[in-house]
Design an enzyme around this catalytic site. Structure first.
Site, mmCIF file in Angstrom:
data_model
loop_
_atom_site.group_PDB
_atom_site.id
_atom_site.type_symbol
_atom_site.label_atom_id
_atom_site.label_comp_id
_atom_site.label_asym_id
_atom_site.label_seq_id
_atom_site.Cartn_x
_atom_site.Cartn_y
_atom_site.Cartn_z
ATOM 1 N N GLN A 29 0.715 -1.198 -0.101
ATOM 2 C CA GLN A 29 0.149 -0.009 -0.117
ATOM 3 C C GLN A 29 0.714 1.276 -0.021
ATOM 4 O OE1 GLN A 29 -2.151 -0.653 3.581
ATOM 5 N NE2 GLN A 29 -0.323 -0.897 4.829
ATOM 6 N N HIS A 60 -8.006 4.216 19.752
ATOM 7 C CA HIS A 60 -7.169 3.224 20.376
ATOM 8 C C HIS A 60 -7.638 2.943 21.967
ATOM 9 C CE1 HIS A 60 -4.064 4.899 17.497
ATOM 10 N NE2 HIS A 60 -4.427 3.773 17.254
ATOM 11 N N ASP A 84 0.854 1.658 13.721
ATOM 12 C CA ASP A 84 1.014 3.055 14.279
ATOM 13 C C ASP A 84 1.366 2.974 15.918
ATOM 14 O OD1 ASP A 84 -1.415 3.410 15.961
ATOM 15 O OD2 ASP A 84 -2.298 3.069 14.082
ATOM 16 N N GLU A 104 2.098 -6.993 12.357
ATOM 17 C CA GLU A 104 1.865 -5.961 11.366
ATOM 18 C C GLU A 104 2.558 -6.432 9.924
ATOM 19 O OE1 GLU A 104 1.025 -3.326 8.742
ATOM 20 O OE2 GLU A 104 0.185 -2.871 10.827
ATOM 21 N N ASP A 153 -6.726 -4.864 15.104
ATOM 22 C CA ASP A 153 -6.552 -3.562 14.938
ATOM 23 C C ASP A 153 -6.268 -3.459 13.079
ATOM 24 O OD1 ASP A 153 -6.326 -0.883 14.585
ATOM 25 O OD2 ASP A 153 -4.652 -0.679 15.970
ATOM 26 N N PRO A 160 -4.399 -5.254 1.730
ATOM 27 C CA PRO A 160 -3.605 -6.305 2.627
ATOM 28 C C PRO A 160 -4.491 -6.637 3.930
ATOM 29 C CG PRO A 160 -2.854 -4.075 3.265
ATOM 30 C CD PRO A 160 -3.873 -4.231 1.904
#
Length: 278
Positions: A29, A60, A84, A104, A153, A160
């Protein structure tokens, strides 16, 4: 000027500097950090809003404290996506947590967040955190009875993030939970993305015995209103298990408090109907 328009023809606009602070195309991305006048730095993926420095706490705190305060003693937590670092930061506020694994898929998200979003990503270097730049679909397959809480999250069900919205994936996540374990997944905007949200809850209800939606505001997300799915095989009522710990979290939070914890599950009828596929 940053603009994001939903398929329904409305959206958000934010005043930003003309040139991004960071822009890179990963294998998956386009990752960009924008500088805004009122919201601080902004992370976007393929042009879609992910987080801003000023309003990130809405998302969050909601994805992390609701499930962790509903568990009597969360020690081992897995965060899927969330490069993040904001969800990891909030999880680490719980004194019971001994380890956090962050899975991630895109290392550029982590790299950009560390450099340009330090207030969000600052806890990624904590000694309790292990980072895996991997595809969570594969990562979770061999994990059995490992985690007290799993937080998905993820991005939206495209690109993806698409493979994270399948019955097989949710089944593997369920199998990774210890007895009494809890999963929470972001479940889209019930106003801007009702089709995607309904699809997701159909799958979750096939896999988990207990599935409950909760919802709250996020100013910079399309529609300004977002939902999360609370899922478990054994926890049917997501109430606070350790009042003292929840009160300690409340002192450090901008959004979360014990009254909110109870109230977020009292969702409007249209949200309930989507989640129940009515």
């Amino acid at each position: 000027m940053y603009k994001e328009i939903t398929p329904n023809g409305y959206g958000i606009a934010i005043e930003t500097e003309e040139k991004p602070l960071y822009s890179a195309q990963s294998e998956f991305q386009k990752v960009e950090i924008l500088s805004s006048k009122g919201l601080g730095n902004i992370l976007t993926l393929d042009g879609l809003m992910m987080t801003t420095v000023e309003d990130e706490f809405f998302y969050h705190e909601m994805i992390s404290h609701i499930p962790l305060c509903s568990h009597p003693c969360p020690e081992r937590v897995l965060v899927i996506g969330g490069g993040d670092g904001g969800t990891v930061r909030e999880v680490l506020r719980h004194k019971t947590v001994k380890s956090v694994e962050l899975c991630e898929i895109d290392g550029l998200v982590i790299e950009a967040s560390r450099k340009f979003l330090p207030s969000i990503a600052g806890k990624l270097d904590d000694e309790r955190v292990s980072i895996y730049v991997e595809d969570a679909i594969e990562y979770i397959k061999d994990k059995k009875a490992c985690y007290d809480v799993v937080l998905i999250d993820s991005t939206d069900p495209m690109g993806p993030g698409e493979g994270l919205f399948t019955e097989e994936f949710y089944t593997n996540v369920k199998n990774s939970l210890k007895e009494g374990g809890i999963i929470v997944a972001q479940s889209e905007s019930p106003f801007a993305n009702p089709k995607e949200m309904r699809m997701m809850y159909r799958l979750l209800n096939k896999v988990f015995k207990h599935v409950k939606p909760y919802a709250g505001p996020i100013p910079t997300y399309p529609g300004g209103y977002w939902s999360w799915a609370f899922c478990s095989e054994t926890v049917d009522t997501p109430v606070i298990q350790d009042t003292q710990r929840a009160k300690e979290i409340e002192k450090k939070s901008k959004l979360y408090n014990t009254d909110l914890h109870e109230g977020v599950f009292k969702v409007p009828n249209f949200v309930r109907n989507i989640a129940q596929d009515v």
